[in-house]
Design a protein around this motif. Structure first.
Motif: not given
Length: 105
Positions: A25, A27-30, A33-34, A37
């Motif tokens: 994914y 980095n702008k979609e942190k 993604r988090d 997770n």
């Protein structure tokens, strides 16, 4: 540690599979993604809690968390972070887990 509950084993395999995908994914979609997770690990936590307490509330929370994961993955497909084929594969696995939880309830 070996788990006797098939639901927990399936959830662990799903976490391992999705961890590999989440690495790609951007980095702008942190946040997305988090969220995926965190929901996956919360799913594992709730499954252990439901197994130990045998409380229907936690089992229903499992279904809610799976539906949230499905929503996050749907957004990921729309943004083309995962392929539709992987999405179908993952959601089929999640549907099987939901069926197991419903029969467990």
């Amino acid at each position: 540690m070996k788990d006797n509950l098939l639901i927990i084993t399936r959830i662990k395999k799903t976490i391992i599979y999705l961890d590999k995908i989440l690495l790609n994914y951007p980095n702008k979609e942190k946040v997305l993604r988090d969220n995926i997770n965190n929901s996956l690990y919360k799913l594992l936590y709730l499954s252990y809690k439901a197994n130990l307490t045998q409380n229907k509330y936690y089992k229903k929370e499992l279904i809610i968390e799976i539906k949230l994961i499905d929503f996050y993955l749907n957004i990921s497909v729309d943004k083309k972070y995962i392929s539709y084929k992987k999405y179908i594969s993952i959601t089929n696995n999640l549907i099987e887990i939901i069926k197991m939880i419903q029969s467990w309830i």
